[in-house]
Design a protein around this motif. Structure first.
Motif, PDB file in Angstrom:
ATOM      1  N   ILE A 223       0.939  -1.189   0.067  1.00 45.38           N
ATOM      2  CA  ILE A 223       0.046  -0.023   0.088  1.00 45.38           C
ATOM      3  C   ILE A 223       0.921   1.113  -0.097  1.00 45.38           C
ATOM      4  N   GLU A 224       1.915   1.278   0.783  1.00 43.01           N
ATOM      5  CA  GLU A 224       2.829   2.391   0.953  1.00 43.01           C
ATOM      6  C   GLU A 224       3.450   2.686  -0.610  1.00 43.01           C
ATOM      7  N   ARG A 225       4.088   1.470  -1.049  1.00 45.96           N
ATOM      8  CA  ARG A 225       4.546   1.698  -2.688  1.00 45.96           C
ATOM      9  C   ARG A 225       3.948   2.186  -3.537  1.00 45.96           C
ATOM     10  N   TRP A 226       2.538   1.423  -3.678  1.00 46.97           N
ATOM     11  CA  TRP A 226       1.602   1.849  -4.548  1.00 46.97           C
ATOM     12  C   TRP A 226       1.090   3.323  -4.506  1.00 46.97           C
ATOM     13  N   THR A 227       0.933   3.735  -3.317  1.00 50.30           N
ATOM     14  CA  THR A 227       0.756   5.138  -2.771  1.00 50.30           C
ATOM     15  C   THR A 227       1.758   5.956  -3.425  1.00 50.30           C
ATOM     16  N   ALA A 228       3.212   5.797  -3.006  1.00 46.60           N
ATOM     17  CA  ALA A 228       4.242   6.574  -3.824  1.00 46.60           C
ATOM     18  C   ALA A 228       4.106   6.417  -5.169  1.00 46.60           C
ATOM     19  N   PHE A 229       3.828   5.413  -5.928  1.00 47.56           N
ATOM     20  CA  PHE A 229       3.775   5.050  -7.314  1.00 47.56           C
ATOM     21  C   PHE A 229       2.899   6.143  -7.968  1.00 47.56           C
ATOM     22  N   LEU A 230       1.861   6.088  -7.428  1.00 48.73           N
ATOM     23  CA  LEU A 230       0.440   7.018  -8.016  1.00 48.73           C
ATOM     24  C   LEU A 230       0.921   8.333  -7.471  1.00 48.73           C
ATOM     25  N   THR A 231       1.365   8.904  -6.420  1.00 49.85           N
ATOM     26  CA  THR A 231       1.764  10.090  -6.131  1.00 49.85           C
ATOM     27  C   THR A 231       2.574  10.766  -7.201  1.00 49.85           C
ATOM     28  N   TRP A 232       3.749   9.775  -7.319  1.00 53.21           N
ATOM     29  CA  TRP A 232       4.562  10.118  -8.650  1.00 53.21           C
ATOM     30  C   TRP A 232       3.734  10.599 -10.015  1.00 53.21           C
ATOM     31  N   THR A 233       2.946   9.330 -10.130  1.00 48.11           N
ATOM     32  CA  THR A 233       2.295   9.465 -11.444  1.00 48.11           C
ATOM     33  C   THR A 233       1.527  10.886 -11.535  1.00 48.11           C
ATOM     34  N   LYS A 234       0.751  11.152 -10.558  1.00 45.60           N
ATOM     35  CA  LYS A 234      -0.253  12.454 -10.363  1.00 45.60           C
ATOM     36  C   LYS A 234       0.859  13.541 -10.557  1.00 45.60           C
ATOM     37  N   GLU A 235       2.018  13.710  -9.831  1.00 42.53           N
ATOM     38  CA  GLU A 235       2.906  14.890 -10.037  1.00 42.53           C
ATOM     39  C   GLU A 235       3.666  14.975 -11.366  1.00 42.53           C
ATOM     40  N   ALA A 236       3.654  13.842 -12.140  1.00 39.69           N
ATOM     41  CA  ALA A 236       4.601  13.935 -13.377  1.00 39.69           C
ATOM     42  C   ALA A 236       3.898  13.839 -14.585  1.00 39.69           C
ATOM     43  N   ASN A 237       2.673  13.648 -14.320  1.00 35.37           N
ATOM     44  CA  ASN A 237       1.523  13.292 -15.820  1.00 35.37           C
ATOM     45  C   ASN A 237       0.542  14.197 -15.684  1.00 35.37           C
ATOM     46  N   GLU A 238       0.544  15.352 -16.506  1.00 43.38           N
ATOM     47  CA  GLU A 238      -0.495  16.334 -16.412  1.00 43.38           C
ATOM     48  C   GLU A 238      -2.014  15.628 -17.074  1.00 43.38           C
ATOM     49  N   ASN A 239      -1.836  14.751 -17.776  1.00 44.96           N
ATOM     50  CA  ASN A 239      -3.060  14.035 -18.173  1.00 44.96           C
ATOM     51  C   ASN A 239      -3.667  12.866 -17.458  1.00 44.96           C
ATOM     52  N   PHE A 240      -3.068  12.674 -16.225  1.00 44.38           N
ATOM     53  CA  PHE A 240      -3.600  11.602 -15.208  1.00 44.38           C
ATOM     54  C   PHE A 240      -4.647  12.384 -14.516  1.00 44.38           C
ATOM     55  N   HIS A 241      -5.698  11.676 -14.356  1.00 46.48           N
ATOM     56  CA  HIS A 241      -6.675  12.324 -13.387  1.00 46.48           C
ATOM     57  C   HIS A 241      -6.611  11.875 -11.954  1.00 46.48           C
ATOM     58  N   TYR A 242      -6.830  10.586 -11.715  1.00 44.34           N
ATOM     59  CA  TYR A 242      -7.035   9.940 -10.463  1.00 44.34           C
ATOM     60  C   TYR A 242      -6.723   8.301 -10.380  1.00 44.34           C
ATOM     61  N   ALA A 243      -6.452   7.850  -9.095  1.00 47.80           N
ATOM     62  CA  ALA A 243      -6.449   6.499  -9.246  1.00 47.80           C
ATOM     63  C   ALA A 243      -7.239   6.312  -8.024  1.00 47.80           C
ATOM     64  N   ARG A 244      -7.381   4.841  -7.827  1.00 46.70           N
ATOM     65  CA  ARG A 244      -8.247   4.309  -6.792  1.00 46.70           C
ATOM     66  C   ARG A 244      -7.554   2.876  -6.429  1.00 46.70           C
ATOM     67  N   LEU A 245      -7.324   2.504  -5.271  1.00 47.05           N
ATOM     68  CA  LEU A 245      -6.795   1.023  -4.886  1.00 47.05           C
ATOM     69  C   LEU A 245      -8.020   0.540  -4.085  1.00 47.05           C
ATOM     70  N   VAL A 246      -8.630  -0.672  -4.552  1.00 49.15           N
ATOM     71  CA  VAL A 246      -9.553  -1.431  -3.603  1.00 49.15           C
ATOM     72  C   VAL A 246      -8.927  -2.786  -3.128  1.00 49.15           C
ATOM     73  N   ARG A 247      -9.467  -3.075  -1.874  1.00 48.28           N
ATOM     74  CA  ARG A 247      -9.057  -4.381  -1.256  1.00 48.28           C
ATOM     75  C   ARG A 247     -10.066  -5.232  -1.330  1.00 48.28           C
ATOM     76  N   ASP A 248      -9.932  -6.620  -1.865  1.00 48.79           N
ATOM     77  CA  ASP A 248     -10.747  -7.718  -1.718  1.00 48.79           C
ATOM     78  C   ASP A 248     -11.137  -7.878  -0.392  1.00 48.79           C
ATOM     79  N   VAL A 249     -12.514  -7.947  -0.002  1.00 52.25           N
ATOM     80  CA  VAL A 249     -12.904  -8.139   1.277  1.00 52.25           C
ATOM     81  C   VAL A 249     -12.790  -9.827   1.518  1.00 52.25           C
TER      82      VAL A 249
END
Length: 102
Positions: A24-50
């Motif tokens: 979860i920490e690494r995925w969050t860092a990955f998508l935080t970088w994605t958001k900062e480095a890519n102006e055509n990125f909108h948003y991301a979600r991570l869901v966990r299987d219950v």
């Protein structure tokens, strides 16, 4: 339906036992970088299987497929994706276009 939500990247992540918090920490860092480095990125979600807490599904919204493809070509992508992948027993990822919205 908004054009913002037409193009998607997605992953199905089977995280190794005992590695979920680090994933979860690494995925969050990955998508935080994605958001900062890519102006055509909108948003991301991570869901966990219950029913299987080691299984996660990620979704990221993009303005267009070219931006999504360019993201995957950046050297930082391989570093971040690889860091997440290293914590998994299996990963299935791809790019998608919205077909139906209800």
């Amino acid at each position: 339906m908004s054009e913002e939500s037409k193009y998607w990247s997605s992953g199905s992540w089977m995280v190794s036992e005992g590695k979920a918090d680090e994933f979860i920490e690494r995925w969050t860092a990955f998508l935080t970088w994605t958001k900062e480095a890519n102006e055509n990125f909108h948003y991301a979600r991570l869901v966990r299987d219950v029913g299987d807490p080691g299984h996660f599904i990620s979704f990221a919204s993009w303005r267009d497929p070219d931006s999504m493809a360019a993201w995957k070509e950046r050297p930082e992508f391989a570093e971040h994706f690889g860091g997440c992948r290293a914590l998994c027993d299996d990963v299935q990822a791809g790019g998608y276009v919205l077909t139906v919205s209800v």
